[in-house]
Enzyme design. Structure first.
Site, PDB file in Angstrom:
ATOM      1  N   GLU A 159       0.988  57.097 -39.484  1.00 13.20           N
ATOM      2  CA  GLU A 159       0.777  57.625 -38.134  1.00 13.20           C
ATOM      3  C   GLU A 159       0.571  59.134 -38.199  1.00 13.20           C
ATOM      4  O   GLU A 159       1.307  59.831 -38.876  1.00 13.20           O
ATOM      5  CB  GLU A 159       2.002  57.284 -37.266  1.00 13.20           C
ATOM      6  CG  GLU A 159       1.855  57.701 -35.828  1.00 13.20           C
ATOM      7  CD  GLU A 159       0.505  57.280 -35.262  1.00 13.20           C
ATOM      8  OE1 GLU A 159       0.211  56.082 -35.226  1.00 13.20           O
ATOM      9  OE2 GLU A 159      -0.279  58.170 -34.864  1.00 13.20           O
ATOM     10  N   LYS A 218      -1.334  60.435 -46.164  1.00 14.14           N
ATOM     11  CA  LYS A 218      -0.419  60.910 -45.117  1.00 14.14           C
ATOM     12  C   LYS A 218       0.368  62.125 -45.593  1.00 14.14           C
ATOM     13  O   LYS A 218       0.490  63.133 -44.894  1.00 14.14           O
ATOM     14  CB  LYS A 218       0.525  59.768 -44.710  1.00 14.14           C
ATOM     15  CG  LYS A 218       1.610  60.161 -43.750  1.00 14.14           C
ATOM     16  CD  LYS A 218       1.070  60.609 -42.406  1.00 14.14           C
ATOM     17  CE  LYS A 218       2.095  61.412 -41.643  1.00 14.14           C
ATOM     18  NZ  LYS A 218       1.635  61.924 -40.384  1.00 14.14           N
ATOM     19  N   CYS A 274       8.830  66.300 -39.979  1.00 14.29           N
ATOM     20  CA  CYS A 274       7.860  65.806 -40.965  1.00 14.29           C
ATOM     21  C   CYS A 274       7.473  66.787 -42.075  1.00 14.29           C
ATOM     22  O   CYS A 274       7.509  66.424 -43.253  1.00 14.29           O
ATOM     23  CB  CYS A 274       6.597  65.347 -40.244  1.00 14.29           C
ATOM     24  SG  CYS A 274       6.892  63.919 -39.201  1.00 14.29           S
TER      25      CYS A 274
HETATM   26  P1  NAD Z   1      13.263  58.301 -35.546  1.00 15.22           P
HETATM   27  O1  NAD Z   1      14.500  58.720 -36.235  1.00 15.22           O
HETATM   28  O2  NAD Z   1      12.912  58.894 -34.225  1.00 15.22           O
HETATM   29  O3  NAD Z   1      13.270  56.706 -35.344  1.00 15.22           O
HETATM   30  C1  NAD Z   1      13.642  55.804 -36.318  1.00 15.22           C
HETATM   31  C2  NAD Z   1      14.375  54.648 -35.642  1.00 15.22           C
HETATM   32  O4  NAD Z   1      14.591  53.626 -36.607  1.00 15.22           O
HETATM   33  C3  NAD Z   1      15.759  55.029 -35.094  1.00 15.22           C
HETATM   34  O5  NAD Z   1      15.813  54.757 -33.703  1.00 15.22           O
HETATM   35  C4  NAD Z   1      16.727  54.150 -35.902  1.00 15.22           C
HETATM   36  O6  NAD Z   1      17.829  53.685 -35.136  1.00 15.22           O
HETATM   37  C5  NAD Z   1      15.817  52.989 -36.293  1.00 15.22           C
HETATM   38  N1  NAD Z   1      16.313  52.227 -37.447  1.00 15.22           N
HETATM   39  C6  NAD Z   1      16.817  52.677 -38.625  1.00 15.22           C
HETATM   40  N2  NAD Z   1      17.162  51.638 -39.417  1.00 15.22           N
HETATM   41  C7  NAD Z   1      16.866  50.509 -38.735  1.00 15.22           C
HETATM   42  C8  NAD Z   1      16.975  49.127 -39.029  1.00 15.22           C
HETATM   43  N3  NAD Z   1      17.476  48.705 -40.183  1.00 15.22           N
HETATM   44  N4  NAD Z   1      16.569  48.236 -38.089  1.00 15.22           N
HETATM   45  C9  NAD Z   1      16.077  48.644 -36.907  1.00 15.22           C
HETATM   46  N5  NAD Z   1      15.934  49.943 -36.565  1.00 15.22           N
HETATM   47  C10 NAD Z   1      16.319  50.873 -37.474  1.00 15.22           C
HETATM   48  O7  NAD Z   1      12.075  58.540 -36.580  1.00 15.22           O
HETATM   49  P2  NAD Z   1      10.540  58.884 -36.240  1.00 15.22           P
HETATM   50  O8  NAD Z   1      10.407  60.331 -35.944  1.00 15.22           O
HETATM   51  O9  NAD Z   1      10.025  57.883 -35.270  1.00 15.22           O
HETATM   52  O10 NAD Z   1       9.873  58.660 -37.665  1.00 15.22           O
HETATM   53  C11 NAD Z   1       9.739  57.368 -38.213  1.00 15.22           C
HETATM   54  C12 NAD Z   1       8.818  57.453 -39.404  1.00 15.22           C
HETATM   55  O11 NAD Z   1       7.520  57.889 -38.982  1.00 15.22           O
HETATM   56  C13 NAD Z   1       9.258  58.453 -40.484  1.00 15.22           C
HETATM   57  O12 NAD Z   1       8.919  57.932 -41.735  1.00 15.22           O
HETATM   58  C14 NAD Z   1       8.419  59.678 -40.182  1.00 15.22           C
HETATM   59  O13 NAD Z   1       8.185  60.455 -41.328  1.00 15.22           O
HETATM   60  C15 NAD Z   1       7.123  59.064 -39.687  1.00 15.22           C
HETATM   61  N6  NAD Z   1       6.358  59.908 -38.768  1.00 15.22           N
HETATM   62  C16 NAD Z   1       6.984  60.643 -37.806  1.00 15.22           C
HETATM   63  C17 NAD Z   1       6.225  61.408 -36.916  1.00 15.22           C
HETATM   64  C18 NAD Z   1       6.876  62.237 -35.834  1.00 15.22           C
HETATM   65  O14 NAD Z   1       6.194  63.033 -35.220  1.00 15.22           O
HETATM   66  N7  NAD Z   1       8.153  62.080 -35.565  1.00 15.22           N
HETATM   67  C19 NAD Z   1       4.834  61.399 -37.004  1.00 15.22           C
HETATM   68  C20 NAD Z   1       4.237  60.629 -37.996  1.00 15.22           C
HETATM   69  C21 NAD Z   1       5.005  59.884 -38.867  1.00 15.22           C
HETATM   70  C1  UDX Z   2       3.125  66.996 -37.588  1.00 12.73           C
HETATM   71  C2  UDX Z   2       1.632  66.696 -37.798  1.00 12.73           C
HETATM   72  O1  UDX Z   2       0.871  67.616 -37.018  1.00 12.73           O
HETATM   73  C3  UDX Z   2       1.324  65.261 -37.390  1.00 12.73           C
HETATM   74  O2  UDX Z   2      -0.040  64.962 -37.678  1.00 12.73           O
HETATM   75  C4  UDX Z   2       2.220  64.322 -38.182  1.00 12.73           C
HETATM   76  O3  UDX Z   2       1.972  62.983 -37.808  1.00 12.73           O
HETATM   77  C5  UDX Z   2       3.679  64.671 -37.955  1.00 12.73           C
HETATM   78  O4  UDX Z   2       3.905  66.051 -38.312  1.00 12.73           O
HETATM   79  P1  UDX Z   2       4.641  67.576 -35.505  1.00 12.73           P
HETATM   80  O5  UDX Z   2       5.618  68.007 -36.541  1.00 12.73           O
HETATM   81  O6  UDX Z   2       5.087  66.655 -34.436  1.00 12.73           O
HETATM   82  O7  UDX Z   2       3.386  66.896 -36.198  1.00 12.73           O
HETATM   83  O8  UDX Z   2       4.064  68.890 -34.764  1.00 12.73           O
HETATM   84  P2  UDX Z   2       3.002  70.007 -35.198  1.00 12.73           P
HETATM   85  O9  UDX Z   2       2.168  70.288 -34.022  1.00 12.73           O
HETATM   86  O10 UDX Z   2       2.301  69.685 -36.438  1.00 12.73           O
HETATM   87  O11 UDX Z   2       3.926  71.281 -35.437  1.00 12.73           O
HETATM   88  C6  UDX Z   2       4.822  71.364 -36.528  1.00 12.73           C
HETATM   89  C7  UDX Z   2       5.449  72.746 -36.562  1.00 12.73           C
HETATM   90  O12 UDX Z   2       4.491  73.726 -36.921  1.00 12.73           O
HETATM   91  C8  UDX Z   2       6.027  73.196 -35.228  1.00 12.73           C
HETATM   92  O13 UDX Z   2       7.227  73.883 -35.437  1.00 12.73           O
HETATM   93  C9  UDX Z   2       4.964  74.126 -34.694  1.00 12.73           C
HETATM   94  O14 UDX Z   2       5.457  75.065 -33.784  1.00 12.73           O
HETATM   95  C10 UDX Z   2       4.484  74.784 -35.972  1.00 12.73           C
HETATM   96  N1  UDX Z   2       3.127  75.334 -35.901  1.00 12.73           N
HETATM   97  C11 UDX Z   2       2.080  74.516 -35.648  1.00 12.73           C
HETATM   98  C12 UDX Z   2       2.925  76.689 -36.130  1.00 12.73           C
HETATM   99  O15 UDX Z   2       3.875  77.437 -36.380  1.00 12.73           O
HETATM  100  N2  UDX Z   2       1.647  77.167 -36.092  1.00 12.73           N
HETATM  101  C13 UDX Z   2       0.567  76.378 -35.847  1.00 12.73           C
HETATM  102  O16 UDX Z   2      -0.562  76.895 -35.850  1.00 12.73           O
HETATM  103  C14 UDX Z   2       0.793  75.005 -35.618  1.00 12.73           C
END
Ligand code: NAD
Ligand code: UDX
Length: 473
Positions: A159, A218, A274
């Site tokens: 994602e 990713k 991330c």
């Molecule tokens: P998060 O912590 O918000 O959510 C994870 C959820 O999984 C929690 O609610 C937790 O309770 C649940 N969980 C854990 N173990 C479980 C189990 N055994 N069964 C059911 N549920 C369970 O995490 P997130 O930010 O959504 O990130 C999830 C993944 O996606 C990570 O690998 C992250 O690197 C990736 N990712 C995150 C973002 C972002 O912007 N947050 C973007 C892209 C990818």
């Molecule tokens: C990032 C990636 O952008 C996204 O594609 C991936 O799926 C998850 O990780 P996110 O961490 O949610 O997303 O936010 P992002 O907009 O990337 O910002 C990350 C950090 O960088 C923030 O603290 C933001 O303030 C900072 N940032 C971003 C800067 O300091 N300067 C910039 O020009 C852009």
């Protein structure tokens, strides 16, 4: 290729919004999001969703109860689904081999074992979490170690959404990446996943790759994005010593169409769950592969980010006459970026820690972060100096305000930590009149009008700009 029932394990920042958008665009598909956390699921089923994300409520309220469901009945939902997305957290390992760098795959491993245990027929399991390269291979071993000869097909579908713009990013993705096995069943599973995305995403934006390219892409995408920020932040230090202006430099550089203007905004340092985690994951991978030079290259992105945060707090101490002990310093913003309540790895956390080590008094305001979350972060990141943890002075050292003006009152310095729009239009003459003098503003996001602030009487320090006291001319 049609699919009628899918689920997502993990109802967090990725699982919730992603499934809500799939439900919205695929009305014939039943989408269920499951989590082990009852309170998380209760919130998804309430009017008060567990995460703040612009536009999310509208989508969830439109689909919930029709074809979008939230549940803790993980086992039955697994049995009922043809495709199982897994979006559980993959934090950096805190102990054992690879501690501090490798991804902790504990949650993924538990989920895979559970799927293997309860599944009653073939399933497509989709890696939505960000994972080390070749996780699909390990997971296939775990999944296929069942004695019922059930076949599981594993796909990688990382994602790319960013928090704060998740609904937009999911609705108009730059690309959908699907990695699968070259086998007939692998390609059939890829086709099923494509069928879902084709409901709203143009065919040309759907990329098919092998599993390992998808998993690695990713990590690399996040590393490249973070690298741009560290690059411009490194230049901000040069700007401060030379009189160049980092925003002007970023604009000039970014107008080269080969470079492009995005992700060149200098700041107090990137945060979020991330970037750091995924780069460390990449660094660990390179070290494990016997590629120390490549590992060191990417690790420098993190080192530069740490330097930027430390530089900012040092600048505060230096400007406040080398002592902040007992002085009130206001942090405006605790989220890692605007339009989210997420504080994971937020620069604010580190600046608070560094200032508290200098015995400053900290006042925090954020329009979206729950004060309870700030308390939790203080504990998790060991922010308070150890000898103060049990003492009552903690309350005197840190206050969390729900009114931005109260947060700034009697403060020696205000630090803009998050680029919330509301900070641009604050009544700065009012704030100035109620601050200690000389009054300082440290703009960690370069969002304020510095000349106007100086006219009011503030001393202004901004990232990548020569401040009045430091100017060479
Ligand atoms: P998060 O912590 O918000 O959510 C994870 C959820 O999984 C929690 O609610 C937790 O309770 C649940 N969980 C854990 N173990 C479980 C189990 N055994 N069964 C059911 N549920 C369970 O995490 P997130 O930010 O959504 O990130 C999830 C993944 O996606 C990570 O690998 C992250 O690197 C990736 N990712 C995150 C973002 C972002 O912007 N947050 C973007 C892209 C990818
Ligand atoms: C990032 C990636 O952008 C996204 O594609 C991936 O799926 C998850 O990780 P996110 O961490 O949610 O997303 O936010 P992002 O907009 O990337 O910002 C990350 C950090 O960088 C923030 O603290 C933001 O303030 C900072 N940032 C971003 C800067 O300091 N300067 C910039 O020009 C852009």
């Amino acid at each position: 290729m049609e699919v009628s029932r899918i689920c997502c394990i993990g109802a967090g920042y990725v699982g919730g919004p992603t499934m809500a958008i799939i439900a919205k665009h695929c009305p014939t598909v039943k989408v269920t999001v499951v989590d082990i956390s009852q309170s998380q699921i209760d919130k998804w089923n309430s009017n008060n969703l567990p995460i703040y994300e612009p536009g999310l409520e509208e989508v969830v309220f439109e689909c919930r109860g029709k074809n979008l469901f939230f549940s803790t009945d993980v086992d039955n939902v697994i049995r009922d689904s043809e495709i199982i997305f897994v979006s559980v957290n993959t934090p950096t390992k805190k102990f054992g081999i690879g501690a501090g760098k490798a991804a902790d795959l504990k949650y993924w491993d538990i989920v895979a074992r559970n799927i293997a245990k309860v599944a009653n027929g073939p399933k497509v399991v989709v890696e939505k979490s960000t994972l080390p390269v070749r996780t699909a291979q390990s997971m296939a071993k775990v999944l296929h170690a069942n004695d019922r000869k059930i076949h599981f097909e594993i796909l990688s579908n990382p994602e790319f959404l960013a928090e704060g713009t998740a609904i937009h990013d999911l609705t108009y993705p730059d690309r959908i990446l699907i990695g699968g096995n070259p086998t007939e069943s692998g390609q059939k599973a890829v086709g099923q996943l494509e069928w879902i995305y084709r409901h709203w995403v143009d065919d040309k934006k759907i990329l098919r790759t092998n599993l390992w390219s998808s998993e690695l892409s990713k990590l690399v995408a996040n590393a490249f994005l973070a690298q741009r920020i560290s690059s411009i932040n490194s230049i901000s230090a040069v700007c401060e010593r030379t009189g160049a202006d980092v925003d002007e430099v970023a604009r000039a550089v970014g107008m080269d169409s080969r470079i492009g203007p995005k992700f060149l905004k200098s700041s107090v340092g990137f945060g979020g769950s991330c970037f750091q985690k995924d780069i460390l994951n990449l660094v660990y991978l390179c070290e494990s592969l016997g590629l120390p030079e490549v590992a060191a290259y990417w690790e420098q992105v993190i080192i530069m980010n740490d330097y930027q945060k430390r530089r900012f707090s040092r600048q505060i101490v230096k400007c406040l006459f080398n002592t902040v002990s007992g002085k009130k310093i206001t942090l405006l913003g605790f989220a890692f970026k605007k339009d989210t309540g997420d504080t994971r790895e937020s620069a604010s956390i580190y600046i608070a820690k560094q200032l508290l080590e200098e015995r400053a008094r900290i006042s925090i305001f954020d329009p979206q972060v729950d004060p309870g979350q700030i308390d939790q972060d203080f504990l998790e990141y060991s922010i308070l100096p150890t000898e103060l943890k049990s003492g009552e002075r903690v309350d005197q050292l840190v206050t969390k305000e729900t009114d931005v003006y109260a947060a700034c009152e009697n403060s020696h310095a205000i630090c803009i930590m998050t680029e919330w729009d509301m900070f641009r239009t604050l009544d700065f003459p009012r704030i100035f009149s109620r601050m200690e003098k000389p009054a300082f503003i440290f703009d960690g996001r370069n969002i304020l009008k510095h000349d106007e602030l100086r006219k009011i009487g503030f001393n202004v320090f901004a990232i990548g700009k020569a401040s009045a006291s430091d100017t060479l001319f």
